[in-house]
Design an enzyme around this catalytic site. Structure first.
Site, PDB file in Angstrom:
ATOM      1  CD  GLU A 163      32.691  45.423 -39.861  1.00 46.28           C
ATOM      2  OE1 GLU A 163      32.242  45.513 -41.053  1.00 46.28           O
ATOM      3  OE2 GLU A 163      31.664  44.876 -39.027  1.00 46.28           O
ATOM      4  CB  CYS A 221      29.743  42.738 -39.791  1.00 48.97           C
ATOM      5  SG  CYS A 221      28.646  43.788 -38.624  1.00 48.97           S
ATOM      6  CE  LYS A 237      29.617  44.299 -44.286  1.00 51.93           C
ATOM      7  NZ  LYS A 237      29.712  45.357 -42.607  1.00 51.93           N
TER       8      LYS A 237
END
Length: 271
Positions: free
Chosen positions: A48, A160, A120
């Protein structure tokens, strides 16, 4: 699946300590992807925020891209030049709101063609002493679960903070591999990173490849690192604690089948 697709398939997670200077990060990523390919990797995962770890959260707004921007050209070239599947960590994509970007993973095939993307869904916030993060101030929420088909099976995409939400991974369906490009903080990573990654591998009976930022950044932030490959039994097959480098290993379809045969948990689900 043909017998040739049941051969081990080497994958690599790139670990970086990205800087505020995109050119430095491009050079580091190119070097590490080349190294992975030289070691036989056919699929490479970037972390990321690999193109930039800015001094301020808003720095990424200036780099926000639409189709065909510099970051996307860099990723396409890395995939094509090294003949690998490249899962490009994240890059900032422009939205209708000039004050926000999408934090997006793009997937490139060995010909350098983009074949999948994922925005995301879960945005991180954390307050602990002097540490304070709130991604929603500069990032727009994604909405859709995304997977793509690789030579060895389905690959599920996550980023993440998504790691804390097991329902996302269930929604991906039957995957051979799930990937997690990340920039976990040192505090949360030390407490939960390995535990959550191994849980996602065990409960979904698949491989998990996690590519992290891992070190002290120019902006003062410290990231946890520990990029790793985990097998469907929850065993860590490769790990890099800190600093630039690779966690590299094989996706073994026979191992995947064996784990699911001896403990058919996926077939036992009731909900």
């Amino acid at each position: 699946m043909s017998e040739s697709n049941r051969d081990p398939f080497r994958v690599a997670a790139v670990q970086m300590v990205s800087t505020p200077q995109p050119a430095q990060n491009y050079e580091a990523a190119q070097r590490l992807v080349r190294d992975a390919a030289r070691q036989g990797a056919k699929m490479v995962l970037l972390p990321e925020y690999w193109p930039v770890m800015g001094m301020r959260d808003t720095d990424k707004l200036a780099l926000a891209e639409r189709d065909g921007g510099e970051i996307q050209m860099q990723m396409a070239a890395m995939a094509r030049d090294n003949a690998v599947w490249l899962i490009g960590g994240t890059l900032p994509l422009a939205t209708a709101d000039a004050g926000k970007v999408l934090n997006t993973t793009q997937v490139y095939n060995p010909q350098g063609e983009m074949v999948a993307h994922y925005d995301k869904i879960h945005l991180f916030s954390f307050t602990h002493g002097e540490e304070h993060y709130d991604e929603a101030r500069t990032i727009e929420y994604g909405a859709d679960v995304k997977t793509f088909d690789a030579p060895f099976g389905r690959v599920g995409l996550s980023i993440c903070y998504d790691l804390r939400f097991p329902e996302l991974y269930r929604a991906m369906g039957d995957c051979a591999l799930m990937v997690v490009p990340a920039a976990f903080t040192y505090t949360t990573g030390q407490a939960h990173w390995e535990l959550l990654l191994r849980a996602r591998a065990i409960e979904n009976q698949c491989y998990v490849l996690a590519s992290a930022q891992g070190g002290k950044h120019a902006n003062g932030r410290r990231t946890w690192g520990h990029s790793m490959l985990i097998d469907p039994w929850g065993e860590i097959k490769s790990v890099l604690p800190e600093g630039e480098g690779l966690a590299i290993g094989d996706i073994d379809p026979h191992r995947l089948q064996y784990v699911r045969e001896i403990l058919p948990a996926l077939r036992h689900r009731k909900l």
